[in-house]
Motif scaffolding. Structure first.
Motif, PDB file in Angstrom:
ATOM      1  N   THR A   8       0.851  -1.241   0.197  1.00 48.69           N
ATOM      2  CA  THR A   8       0.092   0.092   0.084  1.00 48.69           C
ATOM      3  C   THR A   8       1.012   1.307   0.049  1.00 48.69           C
ATOM      4  O   THR A   8       1.771   1.270   0.876  1.00 48.69           O
ATOM      5  CB  THR A   8      -1.050   0.267   1.123  1.00 48.69           C
ATOM      6  OG1 THR A   8      -1.986  -1.067   1.277  1.00 48.69           O
ATOM      7  CG2 THR A   8      -2.018   1.262   1.186  1.00 48.69           C
ATOM      8  N   LEU A  24      -3.068   9.864  -3.906  1.00 43.56           N
ATOM      9  CA  LEU A  24      -3.479   8.665  -4.249  1.00 43.56           C
ATOM     10  C   LEU A  24      -2.979   7.543  -3.420  1.00 43.56           C
ATOM     11  O   LEU A  24      -1.707   7.354  -3.186  1.00 43.56           O
ATOM     12  CB  LEU A  24      -3.103   8.276  -5.726  1.00 43.56           C
ATOM     13  CG  LEU A  24      -4.034   8.632  -6.731  1.00 43.56           C
ATOM     14  CD1 LEU A  24      -3.425   8.525  -8.099  1.00 43.56           C
ATOM     15  CD2 LEU A  24      -5.480   8.287  -6.537  1.00 43.56           C
ATOM     16  N   LEU A  26      -2.586   3.779  -3.192  1.00 46.65           N
ATOM     17  CA  LEU A  26      -2.649   2.735  -4.224  1.00 46.65           C
ATOM     18  C   LEU A  26      -2.297   1.571  -3.378  1.00 46.65           C
ATOM     19  O   LEU A  26      -1.210   1.071  -2.755  1.00 46.65           O
ATOM     20  CB  LEU A  26      -1.501   2.819  -5.341  1.00 46.65           C
ATOM     21  CG  LEU A  26      -1.573   4.304  -6.138  1.00 46.65           C
ATOM     22  CD1 LEU A  26      -0.456   4.285  -7.187  1.00 46.65           C
ATOM     23  CD2 LEU A  26      -2.775   4.225  -6.987  1.00 46.65           C
ATOM     24  N   MET A  28      -1.208  -2.425  -4.071  1.00 47.44           N
ATOM     25  CA  MET A  28      -0.557  -2.929  -5.163  1.00 47.44           C
ATOM     26  C   MET A  28      -0.335  -4.575  -5.054  1.00 47.44           C
ATOM     27  O   MET A  28      -0.244  -4.829  -3.922  1.00 47.44           O
ATOM     28  CB  MET A  28       0.826  -2.182  -5.285  1.00 47.44           C
ATOM     29  CG  MET A  28       0.970  -0.794  -5.389  1.00 47.44           C
ATOM     30  SD  MET A  28       0.347  -0.132  -6.953  1.00 47.44           S
ATOM     31  CE  MET A  28       1.617  -0.679  -7.989  1.00 47.44           C
ATOM     32  N   ILE A  33      -2.060  -2.473 -10.022  1.00 46.61           N
ATOM     33  CA  ILE A  33      -2.943  -1.671  -9.003  1.00 46.61           C
ATOM     34  C   ILE A  33      -4.197  -2.730  -8.995  1.00 46.61           C
ATOM     35  O   ILE A  33      -4.770  -2.884  -9.842  1.00 46.61           O
ATOM     36  CB  ILE A  33      -3.123  -0.259  -9.780  1.00 46.61           C
ATOM     37  CG1 ILE A  33      -1.877   0.542  -9.793  1.00 46.61           C
ATOM     38  CG2 ILE A  33      -4.246   0.291  -8.905  1.00 46.61           C
ATOM     39  CD1 ILE A  33      -1.973   1.629 -10.935  1.00 46.61           C
ATOM     40  N   ALA A  36      -7.288   1.995  -6.307  1.00 45.39           N
ATOM     41  CA  ALA A  36      -6.622   3.412  -6.266  1.00 45.39           C
ATOM     42  C   ALA A  36      -7.696   4.245  -5.454  1.00 45.39           C
ATOM     43  O   ALA A  36      -8.892   4.402  -5.951  1.00 45.39           O
ATOM     44  CB  ALA A  36      -6.547   4.021  -7.586  1.00 45.39           C
ATOM     45  N   ASP A 390     -10.196   5.144  -9.590  1.00 51.04           N
ATOM     46  CA  ASP A 390     -10.072   3.555  -8.961  1.00 51.04           C
ATOM     47  C   ASP A 390     -10.388   2.778 -10.261  1.00 51.04           C
ATOM     48  O   ASP A 390      -9.645   1.859 -10.474  1.00 51.04           O
ATOM     49  CB  ASP A 390     -10.997   3.339  -7.900  1.00 51.04           C
ATOM     50  CG  ASP A 390     -11.141   1.789  -7.264  1.00 51.04           C
ATOM     51  OD1 ASP A 390      -9.775   1.276  -7.425  1.00 51.04           O
ATOM     52  OD2 ASP A 390     -12.011   1.319  -7.042  1.00 51.04           O
ATOM     53  N   ARG A 394      -7.644   0.328 -12.160  1.00 51.10           N
ATOM     54  CA  ARG A 394      -7.529  -1.123 -11.718  1.00 51.10           C
ATOM     55  C   ARG A 394      -7.016  -2.207 -12.731  1.00 51.10           C
ATOM     56  O   ARG A 394      -7.537  -2.103 -13.867  1.00 51.10           O
ATOM     57  CB  ARG A 394      -8.950  -1.661 -11.091  1.00 51.10           C
ATOM     58  CG  ARG A 394      -8.835  -2.543 -10.249  1.00 51.10           C
ATOM     59  CD  ARG A 394     -10.207  -2.855  -9.568  1.00 51.10           C
ATOM     60  NE  ARG A 394     -10.413  -1.782  -8.578  1.00 51.10           N
ATOM     61  CZ  ARG A 394     -11.607  -1.753  -7.583  1.00 51.10           C
ATOM     62  NH1 ARG A 394     -12.199  -2.859  -7.997  1.00 51.10           N
ATOM     63  NH2 ARG A 394     -11.702  -1.207  -7.019  1.00 51.10           N
ATOM     64  N   LEU A 398       1.998   0.475 -12.452  1.00 51.09           N
ATOM     65  CA  LEU A 398       2.108   1.806 -11.704  1.00 51.09           C
ATOM     66  C   LEU A 398       2.303   2.846 -12.524  1.00 51.09           C
ATOM     67  O   LEU A 398       1.827   3.880 -12.527  1.00 51.09           O
ATOM     68  CB  LEU A 398       3.030   1.594 -10.612  1.00 51.09           C
ATOM     69  CG  LEU A 398       3.454   2.688  -9.894  1.00 51.09           C
ATOM     70  CD1 LEU A 398       2.548   3.196  -8.776  1.00 51.09           C
ATOM     71  CD2 LEU A 398       4.825   2.290  -8.950  1.00 51.09           C
ATOM     72  N   VAL A 401      -0.543   5.107 -13.915  1.00 49.39           N
ATOM     73  CA  VAL A 401      -1.229   5.741 -13.156  1.00 49.39           C
ATOM     74  C   VAL A 401      -0.992   7.328 -13.617  1.00 49.39           C
ATOM     75  O   VAL A 401      -1.945   8.083 -13.726  1.00 49.39           O
ATOM     76  CB  VAL A 401      -0.974   5.639 -11.750  1.00 49.39           C
ATOM     77  CG1 VAL A 401      -1.602   6.763 -10.808  1.00 49.39           C
ATOM     78  CG2 VAL A 401      -1.528   4.588 -11.268  1.00 49.39           C
TER      79      VAL A 401
END
Length: 417
Positions: A8, A24, A26, A28, A33, A36, A390, A394, A398, A401
């Motif tokens: 996280t 954010l 995240l 992971m 992800i 989010a 989110d 999803r 990474l 993002v």
């Protein structure tokens, strides 16, 4: 066996792609992800509450500071709401000036967006190109209002003053000799309209340079294609507006569907995407720039041929001319009442929305008959887009993002009011 660990992590607010104000969280699975969670609140300035403590006209400069790269568009939404409550008629020339500056603002917004989006993804050069064109448009802002950003140029009932007949000139200095200054002032010899006309003639070449740099660039396409896909049905359900909605294939533009200012007389096309991914959002905004350039050109032609008033002559709403104050008692009283009490807005409630560069920007205002808003609520387009973060992120990596945030074109001044 390779060990897979769940993390996280905080993405931002220090991260450069988070623009200093987005946090954010995240969750992971390795580098993928799973969730989010956008946290807002780091920039909260209570704009809507502050506006309720100010007179109707005094609240206008707060609008500039919402989406601080689309200043005059914010002002336009607010002015439309108050004008609806007052039932005031805006002069035709003022409507064309507003239309022209809305599109200048759209160009300013999209140029900053594509420059910074490219920078976030890793393309350095684009920002240098787009900021070159932004300088000219900032000069147009400065010519009409005296400010490069927070213009406070629109007024309830029109605009604060007519377009200037002369552009400011560069002067010689220890850094710029006479020849350089002469070249820099070459397109500043006429009025603001002449200056903007010169810009509209040069811009298509600049626009094609942007396409050359990015559109078929294989690294750019690898980073954007099929990233953050949103279907047309889901885009509607999530409350998407503007380029985010149109990129998903929904042809919805308030300038066409619910025209305001002088848009019903403008000829322009509404670009629509097919896939709803980050690359489509890029293409839609790029084409919007070309259409904005086309609208500005039409406004210039009309404004040249039609001089006239640029603000309502109802002096219960707008100040009387300065020369009238010294010779007319009624004008002096109007001036005193306006600047001591402000405008008395009839009781009622109203919602007015415009096609802001980021989507539908709306102002919902309630008046109790006093000289300040009883309640004011701003419908910021970026809020709904960020809420979908989110869902859009999803299952992506990474690094994606950054691409998704960039393609949303969020500015926290309006989201975090």
């Amino acid at each position: 066996m390779r060990e897979i660990r769940n993390y996280t992590i905080n993405f931002g607010p220090q991260h450069p792609a988070a623009h200093g104000v987005l946090r954010l969280i995240l969750e992971m699975d390795g580098e993928v992800i799973e969730r989010a969670d956008p946290h807002i609140g780091l920039l909260h300035r209570a704009t809507e509450k502050l506006v309720e403590t100010r007179a109707w006209a005094q609240a206008l400069p707060y609008m500039d500071r919402l989406d601080y790269v689309s200043m005059m568009c914010n002002e336009h939404a607010y002015c439309l709401a108050v004008e609806k409550l007052l039932g005031v008629e805006v002069p035709e020339r003022a409507r064309y000036i507003r239309t022209m500056f809305d599109e200048v603002t759209r160009l300013l917004n999209h140029l900053l967006w594509v420059g910074c989006h490219a920078l976030d993804v890793g393309a350095m050069t684009m920002a240098l190109y787009t900021f070159r064109e932004r300088e000219d448009l900032m000069d147009a802002y400065e010519a009409v209002s005296g400010a490069r950003m927070h213009a406070a140029y629109y007024r309830i009932g029109g605009v604060s003053r007519d377009l200037p007949e002369k552009m400011p000139q560069y002067e010689e200095s220890r850094w710029k000799n006479a020849r350089q200054v002469r070249e820099m002032n070459a397109n500043r010899q006429g009025s603001l309209l002449d200056f903007l006309e010169d810009f509209t003639e040069r811009f298509p070449k600049c626009h094609s340079e942007y396409h050359t740099l990015l559109t078929d660039n294989r690294i750019w396409k690898q980073r954007l294609v099929d990233i953050g896909v949103v279907s047309p049905e889901r885009a509607r359900q999530l409350g998407f507006t503007g380029a985010m909605l149109r990129a998903s294939g929904v042809e919805w533009d308030l300038r066409k569907k619910q025209p305001y200012a002088a848009y019903e007389r403008m000829e322009f096309d509404v670009p629509v995407g097919t896939r709803g991914d980050s690359y489509d959002r890029y293409l839609v905004r790029m084409e919007e720039m070309a259409q904005s350039n086309r609208i500005i050109r039409q406004c210039i032609d009309w404004l040249r041929a039609h001089p006239g008033a640029v603000i309502s002559d109802n002096h219960k709403i707008t100040p009387p001319p300065r020369e009238a104050i010294s010779s007319n008692m009624e004008a002096l009283i109007h001036h005193f009442k306006l600047f001591s009490e402000g405008i008395q807005v009839p009781e009622g409630e109203v919602y007015a929305a415009i096609e802001h560069p980021k989507g539908e920007m709306g102002v919902y205002a309630i008046s109790d008959g006093a000289n300040k808003p009883y309640r004011l609520k701003i419908r910021a387009p970026g809020f709904a887009h960020l809420a979908a973060m989110d869902e859009m992120a999803r299952g992506h990596m990474l690094a994606d993002v950054v691409t998704i945030i960039g393609s949303q074109d969020v500015v926290f001044g309006e989201i975090d009011r």
